[in-house]
Design a protein around this motif. Structure first.
Motif, PDB file in Angstrom:
ATOM      1  N   GLU A   6      47.259  31.974 -10.043  1.00 55.17           N
ATOM      2  CA  GLU A   6      48.618  32.043 -10.161  1.00 55.17           C
ATOM      3  C   GLU A   6      48.896  33.776 -10.325  1.00 55.17           C
ATOM      4  O   GLU A   6      48.430  34.084 -10.871  1.00 55.17           O
ATOM      5  CB  GLU A   6      48.772  31.287 -11.448  1.00 55.17           C
ATOM      6  CG  GLU A   6      48.805  29.678 -11.138  1.00 55.17           C
ATOM      7  CD  GLU A   6      49.292  29.000 -12.461  1.00 55.17           C
ATOM      8  OE1 GLU A   6      48.725  27.935 -13.428  1.00 55.17           O
ATOM      9  OE2 GLU A   6      50.637  29.707 -12.716  1.00 55.17           O
ATOM     10  N   CYS A  22      51.877  31.559  -6.998  1.00 53.62           N
ATOM     11  CA  CYS A  22      50.341  30.501  -6.950  1.00 53.62           C
ATOM     12  C   CYS A  22      49.819  30.597  -5.054  1.00 53.62           C
ATOM     13  O   CYS A  22      50.145  29.978  -4.993  1.00 53.62           O
ATOM     14  CB  CYS A  22      50.053  28.921  -7.289  1.00 53.62           C
ATOM     15  SG  CYS A  22      48.690  27.946  -7.327  1.00 53.62           S
ATOM     16  N   TRP A  36      54.246  22.110  -9.242  1.00 53.40           N
ATOM     17  CA  TRP A  36      54.517  23.209 -10.460  1.00 53.40           C
ATOM     18  C   TRP A  36      54.909  22.460 -11.791  1.00 53.40           C
ATOM     19  O   TRP A  36      55.887  21.594 -11.402  1.00 53.40           O
ATOM     20  CB  TRP A  36      55.631  24.113 -10.917  1.00 53.40           C
ATOM     21  CG  TRP A  36      55.050  25.465  -9.709  1.00 53.40           C
ATOM     22  CD1 TRP A  36      55.931  25.530  -7.878  1.00 53.40           C
ATOM     23  CD2 TRP A  36      54.792  26.754  -9.734  1.00 53.40           C
ATOM     24  NE1 TRP A  36      55.304  26.661  -7.617  1.00 53.40           N
ATOM     25  CE2 TRP A  36      54.602  27.117  -8.745  1.00 53.40           C
ATOM     26  CE3 TRP A  36      53.610  26.872 -11.153  1.00 53.40           C
ATOM     27  CZ2 TRP A  36      53.633  28.320  -8.475  1.00 53.40           C
ATOM     28  CZ3 TRP A  36      53.538  28.326 -10.850  1.00 53.40           C
ATOM     29  CH2 TRP A  36      53.471  29.213 -10.199  1.00 53.40           C
ATOM     30  N   TYR A  94      51.618  24.952 -14.689  1.00 56.53           N
ATOM     31  CA  TYR A  94      50.510  25.471 -13.557  1.00 56.53           C
ATOM     32  C   TYR A  94      50.811  24.991 -12.401  1.00 56.53           C
ATOM     33  O   TYR A  94      51.885  24.215 -11.846  1.00 56.53           O
ATOM     34  CB  TYR A  94      49.694  24.790 -14.544  1.00 56.53           C
ATOM     35  CG  TYR A  94      49.576  24.781 -15.777  1.00 56.53           C
ATOM     36  CD1 TYR A  94      50.241  24.480 -17.227  1.00 56.53           C
ATOM     37  CD2 TYR A  94      48.083  25.209 -16.001  1.00 56.53           C
ATOM     38  CE1 TYR A  94      50.161  23.933 -18.533  1.00 56.53           C
ATOM     39  CE2 TYR A  94      47.627  24.641 -17.711  1.00 56.53           C
ATOM     40  CZ  TYR A  94      48.116  25.466 -18.984  1.00 56.53           C
ATOM     41  OH  TYR A  94      47.715  25.261 -19.819  1.00 56.53           O
ATOM     42  N   CYS A  95      50.055  25.438 -11.334  1.00 50.90           N
ATOM     43  CA  CYS A  95      50.159  24.879 -10.453  1.00 50.90           C
ATOM     44  C   CYS A  95      49.567  23.769  -9.758  1.00 50.90           C
ATOM     45  O   CYS A  95      48.304  24.014 -10.860  1.00 50.90           O
ATOM     46  CB  CYS A  95      50.383  26.422  -9.140  1.00 50.90           C
ATOM     47  SG  CYS A  95      48.988  26.622  -9.186  1.00 50.90           S
ATOM     48  N   GLY A 112      45.999  25.734 -11.405  1.00 45.66           N
ATOM     49  CA  GLY A 112      45.954  27.230 -10.993  1.00 45.66           C
ATOM     50  C   GLY A 112      45.909  27.283 -12.752  1.00 45.66           C
ATOM     51  O   GLY A 112      45.935  26.127 -13.456  1.00 45.66           O
ATOM     52  N   THR A 115      50.075  29.702 -16.598  1.00 45.58           N
ATOM     53  CA  THR A 115      50.887  31.275 -16.767  1.00 45.58           C
ATOM     54  C   THR A 115      51.892  31.458 -17.858  1.00 45.58           C
ATOM     55  O   THR A 115      52.523  30.376 -17.582  1.00 45.58           O
ATOM     56  CB  THR A 115      50.996  31.847 -15.706  1.00 45.58           C
ATOM     57  OG1 THR A 115      51.624  33.545 -15.536  1.00 45.58           O
ATOM     58  CG2 THR A 115      52.037  31.553 -15.049  1.00 45.58           C
TER      59      THR A 115
END
Length: 121
Positions: A6, A22, A36, A94-95, A112, A115
């Motif tokens: 990500e 991502c 997401w 988060y993906c 992921g 971030t």
């Protein structure tokens, strides 16, 4: 194995924009769905947006009209364009990819690393 990376988080003022990216990499897999999620301090992780391989997208009510999820199938990448950001959008994002092995045909969810998006007043 599938790896996910990500990027794109950061600090932004309320009303501003950010774009998250991502990418999934590896061999012997097909991405079947992309989404997401976010998790704010002290809260449970929640779905923000999802998009199918056919391009159908759905959004949490709290982000409709402000966030846009998109994908680049050739790059196994999913994006989240976030506009008109609010203080309450502050969270770790988060993906998530749902992938299918081309060898075993089994499905697997990969995440992921997360971030941080911080929206300031």
């Amino acid at each position: 194995q599938v790896q996910v990376e990500e990027s794109g988080g950061g600090l932004v003022q309320a009303g501003g924009s950010l774009r998250l990216s991502c990418a999934a990499s590896g061999t012997d897999f097909i991405v079947t769905a992309r989404s997401w999620y976010r998790q704010a301090p002290g809260k449970q992780r929640e779905l923000v947006a999802a998009i199918t391989s056919g391009g159908f997208a759905n959004y949490a009510d709290s982000v409709k009209g402000r966030f846009t999820i998109s994908r680049d199938p050739a790059k196994n990448t999913v994006y989240l364009q976030m506009n008109s950001l609010k203080l309450e959008d502050t969270a770790v994002y988060y993906c998530n990819f749902d992938v299918r092995s081309t060898q075993t045909y089994r499905h697997l969810e990969v995440w992921g690393q997360g971030t941080l998006v911080t929206v300031s007043s």
